[in-house]
Structure formats: structure tokens, C-alpha cells
Motif scaffolding. Structure first.
Motif, PDB file in Angstrom:
ATOM      1  N   ARG A   1      61.476  48.927  33.141  1.00 54.57           N
ATOM      2  CA  ARG A   1      60.270  49.939  33.541  1.00 54.57           C
ATOM      3  C   ARG A   1      59.421  48.590  34.222  1.00 54.57           C
ATOM      4  N   GLN A   2      59.222  49.072  35.932  1.00 56.31           N
ATOM      5  CA  GLN A   2      58.249  48.319  36.324  1.00 56.31           C
ATOM      6  C   GLN A   2      57.479  49.013  37.221  1.00 56.31           C
ATOM      7  N   ASP A   3      57.288  50.058  37.364  1.00 57.82           N
ATOM      8  CA  ASP A   3      56.974  51.015  37.973  1.00 57.82           C
ATOM      9  C   ASP A   3      56.106  52.005  37.458  1.00 57.82           C
ATOM     10  N   HIS A   4      55.575  52.443  36.562  1.00 59.51           N
ATOM     11  CA  HIS A   4      54.847  52.812  35.707  1.00 59.51           C
ATOM     12  C   HIS A   4      53.569  52.417  36.522  1.00 59.51           C
ATOM     13  N   VAL A   5      52.344  53.553  38.040  1.00 56.18           N
ATOM     14  CA  VAL A   5      52.050  53.079  38.051  1.00 56.18           C
ATOM     15  C   VAL A   5      50.694  54.120  37.468  1.00 56.18           C
ATOM     16  N   LEU A   6      49.485  53.676  36.369  1.00 56.49           N
ATOM     17  CA  LEU A   6      49.228  54.877  35.696  1.00 56.49           C
ATOM     18  C   LEU A   6      47.876  55.110  36.253  1.00 56.49           C
ATOM     19  N   ASP A   7      47.123  54.074  37.513  1.00 60.80           N
ATOM     20  CA  ASP A   7      46.053  54.682  37.590  1.00 60.80           C
ATOM     21  C   ASP A   7      45.167  53.722  39.033  1.00 60.80           C
ATOM     22  N   PHE A   8      44.827  54.374  39.924  1.00 59.85           N
ATOM     23  CA  PHE A   8      44.549  53.470  40.921  1.00 59.85           C
ATOM     24  C   PHE A   8      42.297  53.482  41.100  1.00 59.85           C
ATOM     25  N   GLU A   9      41.784  51.889  40.980  1.00 63.79           N
ATOM     26  CA  GLU A   9      40.823  51.532  40.441  1.00 63.79           C
ATOM     27  C   GLU A   9      40.361  52.102  42.018  1.00 63.79           C
ATOM     28  N   PRO A  10      38.692  52.941  42.155  1.00 60.25           N
ATOM     29  CA  PRO A  10      38.445  54.117  43.084  1.00 60.25           C
ATOM     30  C   PRO A  10      37.624  52.662  43.941  1.00 60.25           C
ATOM     31  N   ASP A  11      36.832  51.994  43.234  1.00 55.33           N
ATOM     32  CA  ASP A  11      36.093  51.168  43.632  1.00 55.33           C
ATOM     33  C   ASP A  11      36.109  50.138  44.782  1.00 55.33           C
ATOM     34  N   ASP A  12      37.651  49.822  44.379  1.00 58.55           N
ATOM     35  CA  ASP A  12      37.613  48.508  45.654  1.00 58.55           C
ATOM     36  C   ASP A  12      38.986  48.742  46.856  1.00 58.55           C
ATOM     37  N   GLY A  13      39.608  49.841  45.905  1.00 57.34           N
ATOM     38  CA  GLY A  13      40.809  50.055  46.797  1.00 57.34           C
ATOM     39  C   GLY A  13      41.755  48.574  46.753  1.00 57.34           C
ATOM     40  N   ARG A  14      42.095  47.390  46.157  1.00 56.77           N
ATOM     41  CA  ARG A  14      42.657  47.034  45.242  1.00 56.77           C
ATOM     42  C   ARG A  14      42.938  46.549  44.597  1.00 56.77           C
ATOM     43  N   HIS A  15      42.985  47.509  43.797  1.00 59.34           N
ATOM     44  CA  HIS A  15      43.431  47.469  41.940  1.00 59.34           C
ATOM     45  C   HIS A  15      44.885  48.377  41.390  1.00 59.34           C
ATOM     46  N   VAL A  16      45.698  48.407  40.912  1.00 60.91           N
ATOM     47  CA  VAL A  16      46.299  49.365  40.701  1.00 60.91           C
ATOM     48  C   VAL A  16      46.442  49.108  38.873  1.00 60.91           C
ATOM     49  N   TRP A  17      46.348  50.245  37.940  1.00 59.53           N
ATOM     50  CA  TRP A  17      47.286  49.704  37.280  1.00 59.53           C
ATOM     51  C   TRP A  17      48.689  50.617  36.447  1.00 59.53           C
ATOM     52  N   ILE A  18      49.215  49.321  36.278  1.00 63.24           N
ATOM     53  CA  ILE A  18      50.226  49.549  35.803  1.00 63.24           C
ATOM     54  C   ILE A  18      50.448  49.529  33.579  1.00 63.24           C
ATOM     55  N   VAL A  19      51.637  49.915  33.294  1.00 59.57           N
ATOM     56  CA  VAL A  19      51.941  50.196  32.446  1.00 59.57           C
ATOM     57  C   VAL A  19      53.086  49.026  32.712  1.00 59.57           C
ATOM     58  N   LEU A  20      52.830  48.223  31.431  1.00 57.43           N
ATOM     59  CA  LEU A  20      53.735  46.992  31.200  1.00 57.43           C
ATOM     60  C   LEU A  20      53.503  46.429  29.605  1.00 57.43           C
ATOM     61  N   PRO A  21      54.898  45.557  29.555  1.00 60.61           N
ATOM     62  CA  PRO A  21      54.982  45.078  27.631  1.00 60.61           C
ATOM     63  C   PRO A  21      54.165  44.545  27.678  1.00 60.61           C
ATOM     64  N   ASP A  22      52.984  43.884  26.728  1.00 60.52           N
ATOM     65  CA  ASP A  22      52.356  43.545  25.663  1.00 60.52           C
ATOM     66  C   ASP A  22      52.796  42.445  25.981  1.00 60.52           C
ATOM     67  N   GLU A  23      51.705  40.956  26.475  1.00 61.58           N
ATOM     68  CA  GLU A  23      52.574  39.632  26.513  1.00 61.58           C
ATOM     69  C   GLU A  23      52.495  39.456  25.216  1.00 61.58           C
ATOM     70  N   HIS A  24      51.400  39.573  24.439  1.00 59.63           N
ATOM     71  CA  HIS A  24      51.127  38.973  23.124  1.00 59.63           C
ATOM     72  C   HIS A  24      51.383  40.385  21.850  1.00 59.63           C
ATOM     73  N   ALA A  25      51.805  41.511  21.741  1.00 56.80           N
ATOM     74  CA  ALA A  25      52.157  42.283  20.969  1.00 56.80           C
ATOM     75  C   ALA A  25      53.716  43.161  21.192  1.00 56.80           C
ATOM     76  N   SER A  26      54.172  43.626  20.517  1.00 58.26           N
ATOM     77  CA  SER A  26      55.511  44.373  20.896  1.00 58.26           C
ATOM     78  C   SER A  26      54.668  46.067  21.409  1.00 58.26           C
ATOM     79  N   GLY A  27      55.254  46.613  22.146  1.00 58.98           N
ATOM     80  CA  GLY A  27      55.009  47.714  23.455  1.00 58.98           C
ATOM     81  C   GLY A  27      54.006  47.284  24.420  1.00 58.98           C
ATOM     82  N   PRO A  28      54.027  48.911  25.474  1.00 57.99           N
ATOM     83  CA  PRO A  28      53.823  48.445  26.060  1.00 57.99           C
ATOM     84  C   PRO A  28      51.698  48.448  26.390  1.00 57.99           C
ATOM     85  N   ALA A  29      51.184  47.799  27.397  1.00 61.92           N
ATOM     86  CA  ALA A  29      49.603  47.873  27.662  1.00 61.92           C
ATOM     87  C   ALA A  29      49.715  48.408  28.779  1.00 61.92           C
ATOM     88  N   VAL A  30      48.177  48.242  29.929  1.00 61.35           N
ATOM     89  CA  VAL A  30      47.916  48.718  30.382  1.00 61.35           C
ATOM     90  C   VAL A  30      47.379  47.391  31.696  1.00 61.35           C
TER      91      VAL A  30
END
Length: 265
Positions: free
Chosen positions: A25-54
Motif C-alpha cells: 500500500r503506497q497511497d495512504h495520504v495522511l495529510d497535506f502540509e498547508p504552508d508551502d503547497g508542495r508536501h504531503v504526508w504519506i504512511v510508508l514502512p519505516d526504513e529502519h524499523a518494523s511497521g509504518p512511519a509517516v
């Protein structure tokens, strides 16, 4: 993509996951950063731990920065209206746990636990304008209903907001663009999206007037202006495939704007 629709890029290039298989699953957009209009927060597996990070992902370059680490056993995350990760669902062998932290990111604690996704499930759907207000779908004596809970209350006493005739397995809150307050719920039965239910008097009055003007249809407010004086309505029934109406509350009128499927009309 850019605001004008150009420069479309893949934010989640599978080649970038060199140490493991690409997440399913790569499409879980959690939030949009309101200040610059070019960043989104996406839930993805943590590269250094088990489980999803933001991760904060740049929509123009695809570059991503981790903004919230994975925690052992946690499967999902939720942000509040101030764009802070505040809630997580932990999966244990015996069931599920709902955990929350204070607005400053400290004092993570368990709110509730339940064993199955059936009647006893407690499903958070969002935070209110006040970061201490949490809305949940639960069956606490009224059938499946939406409740508001003040997280400062040690007893977590729920306040009933709306009841639902259909069994909802998930949902999302409707917020007023003018006040920022939560004013309604759009639920899902798992197979279809339910009609919006409002507890706000102004929105209830508006939808009632729309239904009077367009009887025998399913009418849905899809967008409003910042002052909520102008609104866009999608209207359809078994004979009308879909029409968009533009309304103006100040002028007291609503006019046909466009057909959703002009070749079917």
C-alpha cells in the motif's frame, strides 16, 4: 503534479526501496502540509524499523523525510487539525488498542481496546477544531453512532453527536471552512459511501432547502466557498445520471451549471 496539472511524477518509485520489497500500500495520504503547497504526508514502512512511519514527500521532486517514526505493533496513524500525528492503532494478538498523545506529542497512552472489528470495535474518524476533541464510531448503547470524546477527561465520557441507520465500518468528518469546526459525518458501509449526516444547524438547513428544490434525487454538497455563501451540488437519481448545480445563499438561488455525463442526457 504542479497546480496547473503539469510535471506529473511518481512519488513512490519502487526502485527507491532497495533493501526490501515495495510496500503493498503506497497511497495512504495522511495529510497535506498547508504552508508551502508542495508536501504531503504519506504512511510508508519505516526504513529502519518494523511497521509504518509517516513521511513528508515533496510532490515536485519525490524527496521524502520521515516526520514520525514507527512504533512497535502500530499499524495506522491519524493527525489532528493542526497537522500533528496524535493517534495510532496498535494490533495485538488479542485484538486492537487505540493510543493517543497530547498536542505536544508527549504522554502516549491507551484509550480503549477491543478484540474484533465487529460490534465492539471503536473506530476513530478524526479530531475536532479543539485538538482535545476526538470523534469515534462506536456502539455504546445507541447502536453504531458517532461520539465526541474530550481527551482531557480521565473518564473519557462520550457525547453522542449523531446516530446512523446503516452499519458504518469507517467514516470521515465534514468540517466547516468558515469556522473550522466538525459539523458532519460521511460514513462508509465497506461497499458504498453513505450520505452525509450533519449536526450543524446551518448545514442541515442548507441541505434541506436543496432537497426541497431538487426533490426525488440524491443531492450532495461537494464544495463551498470560504465564506460558505456559494456552493456546488451534485444531484442524481435513477433517471438522471448526474448534474452539477451552483447555488448562492446570499441571492437565494441555485442554477444548473453542468451535466456530469452529457452524452447520456
Amino acid at each position: 503534479a504542479r497546480a496547473e496539472g503539469t510535471h506529473v511524477i511518481n512519488l513512490l518509485n519502487p526502485a527507491s526501496f532497495s533493501r526490501s520489497m515495495p510496500p503493498q500500500r503506497q497511497d495512504h495520504v495522511l495529510d497535506f502540509e498547508p504552508d508551502d503547497g508542495r508536501h504531503v504526508w504519506i504512511v510508508l514502512p519505516d526504513e529502519h524499523a518494523s511497521g509504518p512511519a509517516v513521511y513528508s514527500v515533496d510532490v515536485l521532486t519525490g524527496e521524502r523525510i520521515r516526520v514520525h517514526h514507527a512504533r512497535e505493533g502500530f499499524a495506522t496513524w491519524m493527525v489532528d487539525r493542526q497537522h500533528r500525528v496524535r493517534l495510532g492503532t496498535r494490533v495485538e494478538k488479542g485484538g486492537f488498542e487505540i493510543h493517543v498523545c497530547d498536542p505536544d506529542g508527549k504522554n502516549w497512552r491507551q484509550l480503549w481496546s477491543y478484540k474484533s472489528l465487529g460490534k465492539e470495535a471503536i473506530l476513530p474518524v478524526g479530531f475536532g477544531k479543539d485538538p482535545n476533541d476526538l470523534y469515534v464510531l462506536a456502539d455504546w448503547g445507541q447502536g453504531r453512532a458517532l461520539y465526541a470524546v474530550d481527551l482531557r477527561d480521565v473518564d473519557l465520557k462520550p457525547t453522542l453527536k449523531v446516530t446512523t441507520e446503516r452499519t458504518l465500518v469507517s467514516g470521515r468528518l465534514v468540517y466547516s471552512g468558515k469556522t473550522g469546526e466538525a459539523i458532519g459525518l460521511i460514513g462508509s458501509t465497506g461497499t458504498a459511501e453513505a450520505e452525509a449526516i450533519y449536526w450543524d444547524a446551518d448545514r442541515t438547513e442548507l441541505t434541506g432547502l436543496i432537497d426541497q428544490a431538487l426533490p426525488g434525487r440524491r443531492n450532495r454538497v461537494v464544495s463551498l466557498s470560504a465564506d460558505e455563501a456559494r456552493y456546488l451540488v451534485y444531484s442524481s437519481n435513477d433517471r438522471i445520471p448526474g448534474e452539477f448545480y451552483l447555488g448562492d445563499d446570499r441571492l437565494g438561488k441555485m442554477e444548473l451549471l453542468a451535466l456530469a455525463y452529457p452524452k447520456l442526457s
